[in-house]
Design a protein around this motif. Structure first.
Motif, PDB file in Angstrom:
ATOM      1  N   GLN A  78       4.318  89.452  50.840  1.00 54.89           N
ATOM      2  CA  GLN A  78       5.137  90.621  50.524  1.00 54.89           C
ATOM      3  C   GLN A  78       4.471  91.576  49.530  1.00 54.89           C
ATOM      4  O   GLN A  78       5.010  91.828  48.457  1.00 54.89           O
ATOM      5  N   PRO A  79       3.318  92.094  49.864  1.00 56.55           N
ATOM      6  CA  PRO A  79       2.662  93.024  48.946  1.00 56.55           C
ATOM      7  C   PRO A  79       3.500  94.298  48.775  1.00 56.55           C
ATOM      8  O   PRO A  79       4.139  94.756  49.734  1.00 56.55           O
ATOM      9  N   ALA A  80       3.501  94.821  47.563  1.00 57.18           N
ATOM     10  CA  ALA A  80       4.339  95.970  47.221  1.00 57.18           C
ATOM     11  C   ALA A  80       4.055  97.151  48.137  1.00 57.18           C
ATOM     12  O   ALA A  80       2.910  97.423  48.482  1.00 57.18           O
ATOM     13  N   GLY A  81       5.127  97.797  48.573  1.00 56.76           N
ATOM     14  CA  GLY A  81       4.996  99.020  49.354  1.00 56.76           C
ATOM     15  C   GLY A  81       4.767  98.798  50.835  1.00 56.76           C
ATOM     16  O   GLY A  81       4.800  99.743  51.615  1.00 56.76           O
ATOM     17  N   MET A  82       4.548  97.546  51.242  1.00 61.73           N
ATOM     18  CA  MET A  82       4.274  97.283  52.664  1.00 61.73           C
ATOM     19  C   MET A  82       5.537  96.812  53.364  1.00 61.73           C
ATOM     20  O   MET A  82       6.288  95.987  52.845  1.00 61.73           O
ATOM     21  N   ARG A  83       5.742  97.338  54.563  1.00 59.25           N
ATOM     22  CA  ARG A  83       6.908  96.904  55.340  1.00 59.25           C
ATOM     23  C   ARG A  83       6.659  95.500  55.917  1.00 59.25           C
ATOM     24  O   ARG A  83       7.596  94.706  56.057  1.00 59.25           O
ATOM     25  N   ALA A  84       5.424  95.199  56.269  1.00 64.51           N
ATOM     26  CA  ALA A  84       5.084  93.867  56.792  1.00 64.51           C
ATOM     27  C   ALA A  84       5.314  92.818  55.704  1.00 64.51           C
ATOM     28  O   ALA A  84       4.942  93.027  54.553  1.00 64.51           O
ATOM     29  N   LYS A  85       5.918  91.697  56.106  1.00 69.56           N
ATOM     30  CA  LYS A  85       6.293  90.685  55.105  1.00 69.56           C
ATOM     31  C   LYS A  85       5.080  89.909  54.601  1.00 69.56           C
ATOM     32  O   LYS A  85       5.093  89.346  53.519  1.00 69.56           O
ATOM     33  N   ARG A  86       4.047  89.836  55.427  1.00 62.07           N
ATOM     34  CA  ARG A  86       2.830  89.132  55.023  1.00 62.07           C
ATOM     35  C   ARG A  86       1.640  89.963  55.475  1.00 62.07           C
ATOM     36  O   ARG A  86       1.682  90.551  56.553  1.00 62.07           O
ATOM     37  N   VAL A  87       0.617  89.949  54.657  1.00 59.11           N
ATOM     38  CA  VAL A  87      -0.626  90.619  55.051  1.00 59.11           C
ATOM     39  C   VAL A  87      -1.765  89.617  54.889  1.00 59.11           C
ATOM     40  O   VAL A  87      -1.885  88.975  53.845  1.00 59.11           O
ATOM     41  N   VAL A  88      -2.523  89.431  55.953  1.00 64.20           N
ATOM     42  CA  VAL A  88      -3.729  88.612  55.838  1.00 64.20           C
ATOM     43  C   VAL A  88      -4.925  89.534  56.031  1.00 64.20           C
ATOM     44  O   VAL A  88      -5.037  90.223  57.055  1.00 64.20           O
ATOM     45  N   VAL A  89      -5.784  89.559  55.034  1.00 64.70           N
ATOM     46  CA  VAL A  89      -6.993  90.370  55.111  1.00 64.70           C
ATOM     47  C   VAL A  89      -8.135  89.416  55.453  1.00 64.70           C
ATOM     48  O   VAL A  89      -8.332  88.412  54.773  1.00 64.70           O
ATOM     49  N   ALA A  90      -8.845  89.686  56.553  1.00 61.98           N
ATOM     50  CA  ALA A  90      -9.940  88.794  56.943  1.00 61.98           C
ATOM     51  C   ALA A  90     -11.232  89.593  57.018  1.00 61.98           C
ATOM     52  O   ALA A  90     -11.267  90.695  57.574  1.00 61.98           O
TER      53      ALA A  90
END
Ligand code: BES
Ligand code: MN
Ligand code: ZN
Length: 538
Positions: free
Chosen positions: A63-75
């Motif tokens: 849940q990074p701030a400002g993001m609508r997506a509940k999870r972000v995976v950066v690869a």
């Protein structure tokens, strides 16, 4: 799996609506122009050494701030090569695989350039690979990952290429899944009869033509070499003929021939016990033919395709063929069977002769043929054998494009001497030296009537050890090859023409605009003429 694409600029990623956003990053975060807070998070992690642009590195953000997506995976993606994209996506998917709440996935890339067709194809294949679980013979089926929908986020300008890559990739992924499932089924759940049943079900579901010959039918055709392998088994053999008719009847088909040994004990030349279970994968060639038909049936290219699968077990018994026995192949050539464990070539040679009756544009056989090929090339490249440079190059290109590589091997006539026999036209083995080459030389003797290539997939069709299981290879190579052949034929067909009518009759429903429309043209005179010369020659 539901694949789609959506146009969304990188700066607007904050509005991406998904349970998990997988962001593939191919360059240092500085200057990527991601939405502010996300940009900052990634830059900070990078500065702290928690993230780097190196293969295998990833960052999970909840849940990074400002993001609508509940999870972000950066690869991290080391370079923009499709292979690196596939690896990065596999890494990102691994991070969300266990999470039951991840039903919708969005995939975006930054710093890898605009999505190319090959990259988008790699995305779909990576998702397909990560989604498959085997359950057929488990009392409680293991849970597949929860994701149901994958949306590729594309900046506006590269949408057409990305869409076509996704379309091809998802069909290839479905074909690979089919092939893996058939290969993984144990020998007692994938007999020749059951394999033929699976082919029938596939044909019924996807509108393919199918014909299955039983032992009597195979005898009637005259496949003495194929039948000599089946002799030792209580399980009856099957000969499967599949058809996909995507072009005019007059167009010469591509014929795919797959080795379908549903279990290879070696026969009287019995194999040693260690790892013999893996010989249930000896129908990997057949599985890849079925998987390719699965993919092609969905993509509907303008081409004709025939699949031939000789299916049998190779067993020892009182009725089994013995070393020294001589058999007569469908071609009329006689074979001294010096080793009953060299059975793949014995069933393929009759199918290759049978292929002549289709007056094929070319024939490609696919077989888990020799342990020697595994010694030569290991598990990364399939062995490619062909006396035809152009055909060989097309197959190599298709493999490279689809991340399913092959490596060309020699077929010099000098090797042929190793197959000499005192009691028949040829022996079925050529000694220890260059075992994969002499196997191919054996097959070559049955392929004089058409353009031919052979893929030895002994090292690539399955994995051993903890990850034991079918790989679905070479479905990507074969499907890309078929599509490329269809594309080049349409290019020839459309040659000299300018615009094609938008409502051309046979346009595949799912085909994108433009290039595909040209493919729906009836046979142009030039192509028709070539086809008829081919027929006359054959
Ligand atoms: N199915 C095997 C080839 C194979 C062996 C594939 C091991 C993958 C791993 C094939 O039927 C076979 O047994 N080939 C023999 C040929 C030999 C007797 C000339 C082989 O490779 O040992
Ligand atoms: Mn064998
Ligand atoms: Zn075998």
């Amino acid at each position: 799996m539901d694949f789609r694409h959506q146009t969304l600029a990188l700066q607007d990623l904050a509005s991406a609506d998904a349970d998990a956003l997988l962001l593939i990053i191919g360059a240092e975060p500085k200057g990527l122009a991601l939405p502010g807070p996300l940009q900052q998070l990634i830059q900070d992690a990078f500065a702290a050494g928690d993230f780097a642009i190196k293969p295998g590195r990833a960052l999970y953000l909840h849940q990074p701030a400002g993001m609508r997506a509940k999870r972000v995976v950066v690869a991290a993606c080391a370079g923009a090569a499709p292979k690196a994209v596939r690896a990065a996506l596999a890494r990102a998917l691994a991070a969300v695989k266990e999470l039951g709440g991840v039903k919708q996935i969005a995939v975006a890339s930054a710093g890898c350039g605009a999505w190319t067709r090959a990259q988008a194809l790699a995305v779909a294949v990576a998702v397909g690979e990560a989604s498959y679980v085997y359950g057929h013979t488990k009392s409680t089926a293991p849970k597949p990952p929860a994701w149901k929908r994958v949306t590729l986020l594309t900046p506006a300008e590269d949408a057409a290429e990305a869409r076509e890559g996704l379309r091809r990739g998802q069909a290839i992924a479905a074909g690979m899944t089919f092939a893996r499932e058939q290969a993984n089924r144990p020998g007692n759940f994938c007999t020749p009869t059951l394999l033929a049943d699976a082919a029938k079900a596939l044909a019924k579901q996807h509108g393919l033509g199918i014909q299955v010959f039983d032992r009597a039918g195979i005898e009637k055709i005259g496949m003495g070499s194929f039948l000599s392998v089946a002799r030792g088994s209580e399980e009856p053999p099957r000969f499967i003929v599949l058809r996909y008719d995507g072009a005019a009847k007059s167009e010469a088909p591509i014929v795919l021939v797959g080795k379908g040994v549903t279990f290879d004990t070696g026969g009287i030349s019995l194999k040693p016990g260690a790892e013999m279970d893996e010989m249930k994968f000896d129908m990997g060639g057949a599985a890849s033919v079925l998987g390719t038909f699965r993919a092609v049936a969905e993509l509907k290219p303008r081409i004709n395709l025939v699949g031939l699968i000789p299916a049998t077990e190779n067993m020892p018994s009182g009725r089994a063929t013995k070393p020294g026995d001589v058999v007569t192949s469908l071609s009329g050539q006689t074979i001294e069977i010096l080793n009953t464990d060299a059975e793949g070539r014995l069933i393929l040679c009759d199918a290759l002769t049978y292929a002549e009756r289709f007056k094929p544009a070319c024939v490609v056989d696919i077989a888990t043929l020799t342990g020697a090929c595994v010694i030569a090339l290991g598990h990364h490249n399939s062995g490619l054998f062909s006396p035809d440079d152009e055909l060989a190059q097309s197959l190599l290109d298709a493999g490279r494009e689809a991340l399913d590589p092959a490596w060309r091997m020699p077929l010099d006539e000098e090797y042929d001497e190793q197959l000499k026999s005192n009691f028949a036209d040829m022996a079925n083995i050529g000694g220890r030296a260059a075992g994969s080459v002499t196997a191919a030389m054996f097959l070559k003797r049955f392929t004089k009537a058409y353009r031919w290539a052979h893929l030895d997939i002994a090292g690539t069709a399955w994995k051993s050890g903890a990850a034991k299981g079918g790989t679905g290879r070479p479905v990507p190579l074969l499907t890309s090859f078929v599509l490329a052949q269809a594309d080049s034929r349409s290019a020839t067909r459309a040659g000299g023409r300018r615009a094609a009518p938008a409502d051309a009759p046979a346009t595949p429903a799912a085909a994108p605009a433009g290039r595909r429309r040209a493919a729906a043209q009836p046979e142009a005179p030039a192509a028709a003429k070539r086809a008829s010369t081919r027929r006359a020659r054959a």
